[in-house]
Write a protein that holds these residues in place. Sequence first.
Motif, PDB file in Angstrom:
ATOM      1  N   LYS A  35     -44.766 -43.772 -24.417  1.00 31.46           N
ATOM      2  CA  LYS A  35     -46.013 -43.557 -23.892  1.00 31.46           C
ATOM      3  C   LYS A  35     -47.120 -43.859 -25.636  1.00 31.46           C
ATOM      4  O   LYS A  35     -48.193 -43.808 -24.787  1.00 31.46           O
ATOM      5  CB  LYS A  35     -45.730 -41.636 -23.877  1.00 31.46           C
ATOM      6  CG  LYS A  35     -45.131 -41.317 -22.316  1.00 31.46           C
ATOM      7  CD  LYS A  35     -45.293 -40.176 -21.978  1.00 31.46           C
ATOM      8  CE  LYS A  35     -44.269 -40.465 -20.954  1.00 31.46           C
ATOM      9  NZ  LYS A  35     -44.741 -40.127 -19.258  1.00 31.46           N
ATOM     10  N   SER A  36     -46.545 -43.452 -25.938  1.00 33.50           N
ATOM     11  CA  SER A  36     -46.916 -44.158 -27.197  1.00 33.50           C
ATOM     12  C   SER A  36     -45.916 -44.818 -28.376  1.00 33.50           C
ATOM     13  O   SER A  36     -44.541 -44.879 -28.035  1.00 33.50           O
ATOM     14  CB  SER A  36     -47.920 -42.765 -28.032  1.00 33.50           C
ATOM     15  OG  SER A  36     -46.476 -42.313 -28.271  1.00 33.50           O
ATOM     16  N   GLN A  38     -45.551 -43.115 -30.929  1.00 35.00           N
ATOM     17  CA  GLN A  38     -43.892 -42.262 -31.945  1.00 35.00           C
ATOM     18  C   GLN A  38     -44.092 -41.211 -30.671  1.00 35.00           C
ATOM     19  O   GLN A  38     -44.436 -40.259 -30.424  1.00 35.00           O
ATOM     20  CB  GLN A  38     -44.537 -41.056 -33.446  1.00 35.00           C
ATOM     21  CG  GLN A  38     -45.414 -42.574 -34.211  1.00 35.00           C
ATOM     22  CD  GLN A  38     -45.649 -41.183 -35.568  1.00 35.00           C
ATOM     23  OE1 GLN A  38     -46.294 -40.735 -35.116  1.00 35.00           O
ATOM     24  NE2 GLN A  38     -45.361 -42.221 -36.479  1.00 35.00           N
ATOM     25  N   ASP A  39     -43.254 -41.768 -29.759  1.00 35.79           N
ATOM     26  CA  ASP A  39     -42.547 -41.284 -28.533  1.00 35.79           C
ATOM     27  C   ASP A  39     -41.421 -40.689 -28.939  1.00 35.79           C
ATOM     28  O   ASP A  39     -40.394 -40.686 -28.974  1.00 35.79           O
ATOM     29  CB  ASP A  39     -42.547 -41.908 -27.256  1.00 35.79           C
ATOM     30  CG  ASP A  39     -42.401 -41.500 -26.176  1.00 35.79           C
ATOM     31  OD1 ASP A  39     -41.507 -40.171 -26.405  1.00 35.79           O
ATOM     32  OD2 ASP A  39     -42.534 -42.253 -24.973  1.00 35.79           O
ATOM     33  N   GLY A  40     -41.408 -39.021 -28.733  1.00 39.37           N
ATOM     34  CA  GLY A  40     -40.577 -37.963 -29.336  1.00 39.37           C
ATOM     35  C   GLY A  40     -39.165 -38.981 -28.153  1.00 39.37           C
ATOM     36  O   GLY A  40     -37.903 -38.565 -28.150  1.00 39.37           O
ATOM     37  N   ASN A 199     -39.529 -26.532 -26.725  1.00 36.29           N
ATOM     38  CA  ASN A 199     -38.588 -27.296 -26.753  1.00 36.29           C
ATOM     39  C   ASN A 199     -36.852 -27.536 -27.677  1.00 36.29           C
ATOM     40  O   ASN A 199     -36.170 -27.451 -28.056  1.00 36.29           O
ATOM     41  CB  ASN A 199     -39.160 -27.229 -28.782  1.00 36.29           C
ATOM     42  CG  ASN A 199     -40.043 -27.990 -28.729  1.00 36.29           C
ATOM     43  OD1 ASN A 199     -40.932 -28.646 -27.730  1.00 36.29           O
ATOM     44  ND2 ASN A 199     -40.419 -28.904 -29.327  1.00 36.29           N
ATOM     45  N   LYS A 227     -44.125 -27.307 -31.833  1.00 37.81           N
ATOM     46  CA  LYS A 227     -45.249 -28.848 -31.918  1.00 37.81           C
ATOM     47  C   LYS A 227     -45.714 -28.760 -33.697  1.00 37.81           C
ATOM     48  O   LYS A 227     -45.208 -30.210 -33.911  1.00 37.81           O
ATOM     49  CB  LYS A 227     -46.212 -28.306 -31.948  1.00 37.81           C
ATOM     50  CG  LYS A 227     -47.512 -29.436 -31.518  1.00 37.81           C
ATOM     51  CD  LYS A 227     -48.431 -28.949 -30.505  1.00 37.81           C
ATOM     52  CE  LYS A 227     -49.158 -30.977 -30.532  1.00 37.81           C
ATOM     53  NZ  LYS A 227     -50.284 -30.825 -29.198  1.00 37.81           N
ATOM     54  N   GLY A 231     -43.312 -32.795 -33.969  1.00 35.67           N
ATOM     55  CA  GLY A 231     -44.561 -33.527 -33.640  1.00 35.67           C
ATOM     56  C   GLY A 231     -44.734 -33.547 -31.956  1.00 35.67           C
ATOM     57  O   GLY A 231     -45.641 -33.735 -31.493  1.00 35.67           O
ATOM     58  N   TRP A 232     -44.379 -32.548 -31.343  1.00 39.07           N
ATOM     59  CA  TRP A 232     -44.340 -32.209 -30.280  1.00 39.07           C
ATOM     60  C   TRP A 232     -43.907 -30.832 -28.909  1.00 39.07           C
ATOM     61  O   TRP A 232     -42.951 -30.590 -30.216  1.00 39.07           O
ATOM     62  CB  TRP A 232     -43.611 -33.003 -28.864  1.00 39.07           C
ATOM     63  CG  TRP A 232     -42.451 -33.315 -29.163  1.00 39.07           C
ATOM     64  CD1 TRP A 232     -41.898 -33.947 -29.967  1.00 39.07           C
ATOM     65  CD2 TRP A 232     -41.837 -33.271 -28.671  1.00 39.07           C
ATOM     66  NE1 TRP A 232     -40.259 -34.148 -30.038  1.00 39.07           N
ATOM     67  CE2 TRP A 232     -40.327 -33.012 -28.897  1.00 39.07           C
ATOM     68  CE3 TRP A 232     -41.824 -32.224 -26.934  1.00 39.07           C
ATOM     69  CZ2 TRP A 232     -38.772 -32.884 -28.574  1.00 39.07           C
ATOM     70  CZ3 TRP A 232     -40.331 -31.742 -26.645  1.00 39.07           C
ATOM     71  CH2 TRP A 232     -38.979 -32.331 -27.285  1.00 39.07           C
ATOM     72  N   VAL A 233     -44.964 -30.434 -28.094  1.00 39.77           N
ATOM     73  CA  VAL A 233     -44.315 -29.327 -27.667  1.00 39.77           C
ATOM     74  C   VAL A 233     -44.253 -29.291 -26.248  1.00 39.77           C
ATOM     75  O   VAL A 233     -44.802 -29.815 -25.787  1.00 39.77           O
ATOM     76  CB  VAL A 233     -44.815 -28.188 -28.362  1.00 39.77           C
ATOM     77  CG1 VAL A 233     -46.307 -27.613 -27.818  1.00 39.77           C
ATOM     78  CG2 VAL A 233     -44.095 -26.658 -28.217  1.00 39.77           C
ATOM     79  N   MET A 234     -42.991 -29.307 -25.484  1.00 40.66           N
ATOM     80  CA  MET A 234     -42.888 -28.774 -24.085  1.00 40.66           C
ATOM     81  C   MET A 234     -42.260 -27.099 -24.148  1.00 40.66           C
ATOM     82  O   MET A 234     -41.171 -27.289 -24.568  1.00 40.66           O
ATOM     83  CB  MET A 234     -41.842 -29.704 -23.240  1.00 40.66           C
ATOM     84  CG  MET A 234     -42.091 -31.014 -23.401  1.00 40.66           C
ATOM     85  SD  MET A 234     -41.334 -32.335 -22.205  1.00 40.66           S
ATOM     86  CE  MET A 234     -40.180 -32.193 -23.029  1.00 40.66           C
TER      87      MET A 234
END
Length: 243
Positions: A35-36, A38-40, A199, A227, A231-234
Amino acid sequence: MRRIRVLGVGMGPQHVTPEVAEALRSVDYVLAAQKSSQDGLLEARREICRVHGDVPLVAVPDPERDRDAPRDYPRAVADWHEARVAAYEQVLLERPGDVAFLVWGDPSLYDSTIRIVESIHARGRAQVEYDVLPGISAVQLLAARHRIVLHEVGRPLHVTTSRLLREALETGQDNIAVLLNARLELDGLEDWQIWWGANLGTPDEALVAGRVGDVLAEIDTARAKAKEAAGWVMDIYLLRRVS
Ligand SMILES: C[S@@+](CC[C@H](N)C(=O)[O-])C[C@H]1O[C@@H](n2cnc3c(N)ncnc32)[C@H](O)[C@@H]1O
């Protein structure tokens, strides 16, 4: 005939079941969306491939979804879906062998992989058969972490997205699992109970539970912290009307 295996991998290598691990070892490579830069989640998939048999991973740049067309959300998703089908099909035609898709959580819940593989199968250019193996979903992990049953005795559970939460409330749902959150908009639900998690299954996991009106600020802070750390949050939550 070559095979595509749609494998639920839960929230990381620790959730890969023996059945899924065996299936993963059986394929020639894994196909994954990137997706990018830096795709976690891509990194998480690489780690699963490394832990479970050093299976090669082929990253396919994910086509952009038209996010400027909120009124025609189904159309935008359908176009995106078509573009993804074409991108994966291209790789399948270029690279022989059996292939796995590693689906975050379980393939049956808010994930398009089965639909994409069905489309590839139906188009018939890449001659494939496919199977699906389950994984631990975020809903299950949320329940386990909070040590709760997802519903009261003999009562239903409604599963939806934050976009459709108001609709669920209007139809009288009173025990609702909510995924795909942009932000929590819970006005009027201050007296409901919430069990929230972000997360889950990762080192930056965060959990909050309580009366909505009492814990909303705490959730906002925990969400921002998760986040920042990852670097990401779900995040996901269960909302229940207190009778
Ligand atoms: C596209 S859906 C995929 C759901 C996945 N197939 C499953 O079975 O859990 C992504 C949403 O699932 C939830 N989710 C997925 N992984 C999560 C995690 N580790 N912690 C909290 N929520 C998660 C979030 O609501 C996120 O927006």
